[in-house]
Design an enzyme around this catalytic site. Structure first.
Site: not given
Ligand code: PMT
Length: 418
Positions: A223, A319, A352, A356
């Site tokens: 990504n 995971p 979330k 979580k």
């Molecule tokens: O790195 P940059 O270019 O500065 O961009 C910043 C960002 C947009 C990546 C950051 O601000 C952000 O939003 N990060 C989380 C992105 C994300 O994947 O969100 P999500 O909604 O898919 O996941 C929710 C949360 O679960 C996140 O904290 C993620 O780290 C965590 N997660 C998700 C999937 C997984 N398998 N394991 C996780 O820990």
């Protein structure tokens, strides 16, 4: 120990030559100094002098084609621990006090959240003018520190107050402010001393960047995450006294100094790195964009096109690092997640938070200009169980500090008697 980074602003007075001595003394005290000058200051001393001593471009004009940085006042203002103006003219004091930003130094003043220290030097009548007094009073009320001018014979041959304080005293006061970290945070300006070490008892573990899931030895699923947001949180936590470890996937920017970096490129590797470090930490922040799915079996050899028009990849769930951290949390661990959403941002972020088991979730709407992936800025809402705090467009570093403020608030609330 980390070097203090000082932005030295030189404005147009006869005492401008003394800024060279200030620079030398700061460098001897292991500070990293970047210099900016007003156009009038260059009438008294050449930028070349400062460039030779700092080995850095000296910024006079944002718009100068020779300036290597197209948004210099933002980058300069956000990479310093102190903005120190030596000497400060009545003109620059007036601009700062009134929010005028018509040159590099006055724009930097408005763009920085670093503390500001001003060492004025001017003719006694100018110093005592009601307009100057008003401007100085306004800046003091705004949290700006002054190294007051002293009395003596001035360049204009008059005697009175307006002479630049001795350079040794200016440097001592600047270093005292940086080292002691005495707080003069102001709710209006949000100026923060670099040593507001309110997180000195915390140990942070932060996931940063994007993951890369192999399809074959050549191809992968990934990504757009650059790591800027996660590293900004790491840098801010470090600056506030925390011990910081990051588990970084793929990143396009350098990690901050004095932060332990572990690489975990795939979701599984990131998970393993996190679980190993988790027992030692007090705050976990999931800023990484972790792939939710990865190919079931990465091919050992490059997949050939052959005559196929279609190729089906079978994916399996990775995971969920954040959910596992939360599920296995030890006592006292605070868990902060991010939510990168395109619609119903708050609704999905809150769900979330529930699923979580998060203490704080930072919801960013990645469809907004200036927010989300690979930008230096972000727009977000910091959500706790009791609160929702909308954060307008700001640098990722500033947002990081506001997230850390929420962590501090949560700690305070936990300690307050029921
Ligand atoms: O790195 P940059 O270019 O500065 O961009 C910043 C960002 C947009 C990546 C950051 O601000 C952000 O939003 N990060 C989380 C992105 C994300 O994947 O969100 P999500 O909604 O898919 O996941 C929710 C949360 O679960 C996140 O904290 C993620 O780290 C965590 N997660 C998700 C999937 C997984 N398998 N394991 C996780 O820990």
């Amino acid at each position: 120990m980390r070097k203090f980074r000082i932005g030295l602003g030189v404005t147009g007075g006869i005492a401008a030559y003394k800024a060279v001595e200030v620079l030398r003394l700061l460098q001897k005290s292991a500070c990293e100094v970047s210099v900016a000058m007003t156009r009038h200051a260059t009438e008294f001393i050449q930028p070349l002098t400062f460039r030779a001593l700092t080995d850095k471009h000296v910024i006079v004009d944002d718009y100068d084609p020779a300036n290597p940085d197209p948004i210099a006042h933002i980058n300069f203002s956000q990479s310093i621990d102190l903005l120190l103006i030596v000497p400060a003219t009545a003109n620059i004091i007036g601009k700062f006090a009134n929010g005028v930003a018509d040159d590099f130094i006055s724009s930097t003043y408005l763009a920085t959240t670093a503390p500001v220290m001003i060492a004025p030097a001017m003719n006694v009548t100018m110093w005592e003018q009601p307009a100057t007094r008003r401007n100085v009073a306004q800046l003091k009320a705004d949290g700006v520190r002054f190294v007051e001018p002293i009395s003596g014979e001035l360049a204009c041959k008059t005697v009175g107050t307006g002479k630049l304080e001795d350079v040794e005293n200016i440097v001592a006061q600047a270093l005292g402010l940086l080292r002691n970290g005495e707080s003069f945070e102001d709710p209006h300006t949000a100026r923060r001393t670099p040593n507001s070490i309110d997180l000195r008892d915390e140990r942070f573990l932060i996931t940063v960047g994007g993951t890369r899931e192999a399809i074959d030895p050549v191809r992968f699923i990934s990504n757009h995450s650059s790591g800027k947001m996660g590293f900004a949180v790491a840098e801010a936590a470090r600056d506030r006294g925390a011990d910081v470890t990051v588990v970084a996937g793929v990143t396009t920017v350098e990690p901050p100094e004095n932060v332990k970096v572990i690489r975990g490129v795939s979701a599984q590797e990131m998970f393993d790195g996190v679980m190993k470090e988790l027992p030692n930490v007090t705050v976990f922040v999931g800023a990484a964009a972790v792939a939710d799915y990865a190919p079931v079996n990465a091919a050992n050899a490059k997949i050939k096109k052959d005559d196929r028009d279609e190729l089906t990849l079978q994916l399996k769930k990775t995971p969920d690092i954040l959910a596992n951290v939360s599920k296995n949390r030890h006592q006292g661990l605070l868990v902060v997640g991010f939510a990168a959403e395109t619609n119903d941002v708050i609704g999905y972020a809150r769900s979330k938070m529930e699923k979580k088991g998060l203490d704080i979730v930072v919801a960013n709407d990645i469809t907004k200009v200036g927010a989300g992936f690979n930008t230096d800025t972000n727009i977000a809402t910091i959500i706790t169980r009791e609160n929702e705090s909308e954060q307008p467009l700001m640098s990722k570093r500033e947002l990081a500090d506001r997230i850390l403020d929420a962590v501090i608030e949560m700690r305070k609330a936990a300690q307050a008697p029921a």
